[in-house]
Design a protein around this motif. Sequence first.
Motif, short mmCIF file in Angstrom:
data_model
loop_
_atom_site.label_atom_id
_atom_site.label_comp_id
_atom_site.label_asym_id
_atom_site.label_seq_id
_atom_site.Cartn_x
_atom_site.Cartn_y
_atom_site.Cartn_z
N THR A 1 18.03 -18.44 -11.14
CA THR A 1 17.85 -19.78 -11.73
C THR A 1 16.56 -20.42 -11.24
OG1 THR A 1 19.16 -20.77 -9.94
CG2 THR A 1 20.33 -20.13 -11.96
N GLU A 2 15.96 -19.83 -10.22
CA GLU A 2 14.67 -20.29 -9.73
C GLU A 2 13.88 -19.08 -9.23
OE1 GLU A 2 15.53 -23.03 -6.63
OE2 GLU A 2 16.26 -21.50 -5.24
N ALA A 3 12.58 -19.26 -9.06
CA ALA A 3 11.74 -18.15 -8.65
C ALA A 3 12.17 -17.60 -7.29
CB ALA A 3 10.28 -18.59 -8.60
N TYR A 4 12.08 -16.28 -7.15
CA TYR A 4 12.39 -15.64 -5.87
C TYR A 4 11.11 -15.02 -5.32
CZ TYR A 4 13.87 -12.14 -2.49
OH TYR A 4 13.98 -11.38 -1.35
N ARG A 5 10.84 -15.26 -4.04
CA ARG A 5 9.65 -14.73 -3.38
C ARG A 5 10.04 -14.03 -2.09
NH1 ARG A 5 8.52 -19.80 -5.19
NH2 ARG A 5 6.87 -20.01 -6.77
N ALA A 6 9.37 -12.92 -1.82
CA ALA A 6 9.57 -12.17 -0.57
C ALA A 6 8.24 -11.54 -0.20
CB ALA A 6 10.66 -11.11 -0.73
N THR A 7 8.11 -11.11 1.04
CA THR A 7 6.86 -10.52 1.48
C THR A 7 7.02 -9.02 1.69
OG1 THR A 7 7.38 -11.05 3.78
CG2 THR A 7 6.01 -12.62 2.56
N LEU A 8 5.98 -8.29 1.30
CA LEU A 8 5.90 -6.85 1.50
C LEU A 8 4.66 -6.58 2.34
CD1 LEU A 8 6.54 -3.83 0.77
CD2 LEU A 8 4.99 -4.15 -1.18
N ALA A 9 4.84 -5.88 3.46
CA ALA A 9 3.71 -5.52 4.32
C ALA A 9 3.23 -4.12 3.97
CB ALA A 9 4.12 -5.59 5.79
N VAL A 10 1.93 -3.97 3.76
CA VAL A 10 1.33 -2.68 3.46
C VAL A 10 0.16 -2.46 4.41
CG1 VAL A 10 0.26 -1.22 1.69
CG2 VAL A 10 1.99 -2.92 1.04
N SER A 11 0.08 -1.26 5.00
CA SER A 11 -1.01 -0.96 5.93
C SER A 11 -1.45 0.47 5.76
CB SER A 11 -0.58 -1.21 7.38
OG SER A 11 0.48 -0.35 7.74
N VAL A 12 -2.68 0.77 6.21
CA VAL A 12 -3.23 2.12 6.11
C VAL A 12 -3.88 2.48 7.44
CG1 VAL A 12 -5.44 1.32 5.15
CG2 VAL A 12 -4.68 3.68 4.75
N THR A 13 -3.69 3.72 7.87
CA THR A 13 -4.25 4.22 9.12
C THR A 13 -4.99 5.52 8.87
OG1 THR A 13 -2.40 3.27 10.36
CG2 THR A 13 -3.75 4.91 11.50
N PRO A 14 -6.26 5.64 9.28
CA PRO A 14 -7.01 6.89 9.10
C PRO A 14 -6.69 7.89 10.22
CG PRO A 14 -8.45 5.22 10.07
CD PRO A 14 -7.11 4.55 9.83
N TRP A 15 -6.61 9.18 9.83
CA TRP A 15 -6.34 10.26 10.78
C TRP A 15 -7.35 11.37 10.59
CZ3 TRP A 15 -1.62 11.29 13.79
CH2 TRP A 15 -0.72 10.20 13.80
N SER A 16 -7.70 12.04 11.66
CA SER A 16 -8.48 13.28 11.62
C SER A 16 -8.11 14.12 12.83
CB SER A 16 -10.00 13.01 11.62
OG SER A 16 -10.44 12.61 10.34
N ASP A 17 -8.13 15.44 12.65
CA ASP A 17 -7.80 16.37 13.73
C ASP A 17 -6.44 16.07 14.35
OD1 ASP A 17 -10.26 17.68 13.43
OD2 ASP A 17 -11.26 16.24 14.75
N GLY A 18 -5.49 15.61 13.51
CA GLY A 18 -4.13 15.40 13.97
C GLY A 18 -3.91 14.17 14.81
N LYS A 19 -4.85 13.23 14.83
CA LYS A 19 -4.66 12.02 15.62
C LYS A 19 -5.25 10.82 14.88
CE LYS A 19 -8.88 12.97 18.29
NZ LYS A 19 -9.44 13.22 19.64
N PRO A 20 -4.69 9.62 15.11
CA PRO A 20 -5.21 8.43 14.44
C PRO A 20 -6.61 8.09 14.94
CG PRO A 20 -3.53 7.82 16.04
CD PRO A 20 -3.52 9.31 15.96
N LEU A 21 -7.43 7.57 14.04
CA LEU A 21 -8.81 7.20 14.37
C LEU A 21 -8.89 5.70 14.67
CD1 LEU A 21 -10.68 9.16 11.54
CD2 LEU A 21 -10.31 9.88 13.91
N THR A 22 -9.87 5.33 15.45
CA THR A 22 -10.14 3.91 15.70
C THR A 22 -10.92 3.36 14.52
OG1 THR A 22 -10.21 4.24 18.09
CG2 THR A 22 -11.26 2.26 17.22
N ASP A 23 -10.35 2.39 13.83
CA ASP A 23 -10.97 1.81 12.65
C ASP A 23 -11.97 0.74 13.07
OD1 ASP A 23 -11.22 -0.04 10.18
OD2 ASP A 23 -10.10 1.67 9.40
N GLY A 24 -13.15 0.75 12.44
CA GLY A 24 -14.19 -0.19 12.80
C GLY A 24 -13.88 -1.62 12.45
N ASP A 25 -12.98 -1.83 11.49
CA ASP A 25 -12.60 -3.19 11.09
C ASP A 25 -11.10 -3.20 10.83
OD1 ASP A 25 -12.41 -5.77 10.21
OD2 ASP A 25 -13.46 -5.45 8.31
#
Length: 402
Positions: free
Chosen positions: A126-150
């Motif tokens: 009967t009224e608008a419904y709002r919810a939040t969805l969190a989305v994130s991305v992580t870079p990997w190389s050589d089987g380990k996560p990389l330090t992202d510059g930003d």
Amino acid sequence: MAGVVVLLAAAGLVVPAVPAYAEEPVVDVGVTVVGTRLAANRTDKIAVVKVSNHGTVTPDLLALDYDAGNVDFGKVRIDPLLDECDVDGDEQDDRWSCPLRGEQIPGPGETVELPLLVIKTTDQLTEAYRATLAVSVTPWSDGKPLTDGDPANNGAEHVIELATVSGGDLTVVAPDITREIDPADAFDDDPESAPLNPGDRTVASAYVVNQGDWFAVTLSLRMTLPAGLTFEERDGDCGTSPDLRTMTCLIEPGNLTSREGVQIVFPVRVASELDAPATYAGGSVTVSGTNLMDPPNEDSARRATALPSYMRKLSAAPPITEDVDPSDNTDEFAAVVTAAAGGGPGTGGGGGDVGGLPVTGPQARLIGGIGVSVLLAGAVLMLVARRRRVVLVAPQDEQPAA
């Protein structure tokens, strides 16, 4: 490790792909989500997850994580529509971790667009419904996560809204220009292509879908090409800027009903003197709807889906009715140009004539009417988003007369 110099051209970001040993490599990937507001009488929509590479290197793998723990699944559910996702959650499947590999990973300066299915699971609002969805991305190389510059652009919360208002809801996706394609073959499911070199002729495409619950009788489209690319010169139907980098058209495909879309193809030329290899950013396409209207009944909707063979120059138009979700009315794209063999300009294999496309305007094709908005998940995103639990129905073969 070799790095890449990032230069800011006068009209767009240029990311050379040639190693520049004086610079350190930069890892910087980001993600954003658009198109998560549903019109009142829509039960589903394909939102677009944009994963961009703002750095100078390409990771081996990207881990894309979704957290819908805030969402009431009695009202709305989401599905990334990607293979190999791990699904988790305390009481319901509300968290996904999806690996991106190979062609799904954008190179420096590039963006990939991925589908996100949003499904309304109630008809009792009967009224608008709002919810939040969190989305994130992580870079990997050589089987380990990389330090992202930003890390600030690696993730954010996005509002999912079930609106109580009706209207048109246009979504546009413009893929990066990465290959030389003959304009005559642009509508083939798997057109012959080659690396894009300086001097080549190819196409810029835009896919526009109405995901609202009203008709969009006309579409206004404005496309700007990355620096170094120009539209083929044409007369009459579309307005072109003096530098031939911006095209403005008023497209009248008949009533673009809910779940219907058009693919629009523009023949373009890459400047022969362009530096390569490099990625040229700065391309964008924006659409808006005019004469949005409530379809009177299903029969009239079916009669109004024919696609005329013409496109005409943008002129005075009726006032634009507000789009239900303007967040997905603009998309940005880049051009990835490769050095030709021997260091010279490309062969321009696209040919000197248009090969059957109308020279007085861009060609458009109706590609809609296929269920749960699978158009975006399929026709637009087929190169990077293999779907699960959704069957893609082939687009119609309807094309305008030359």
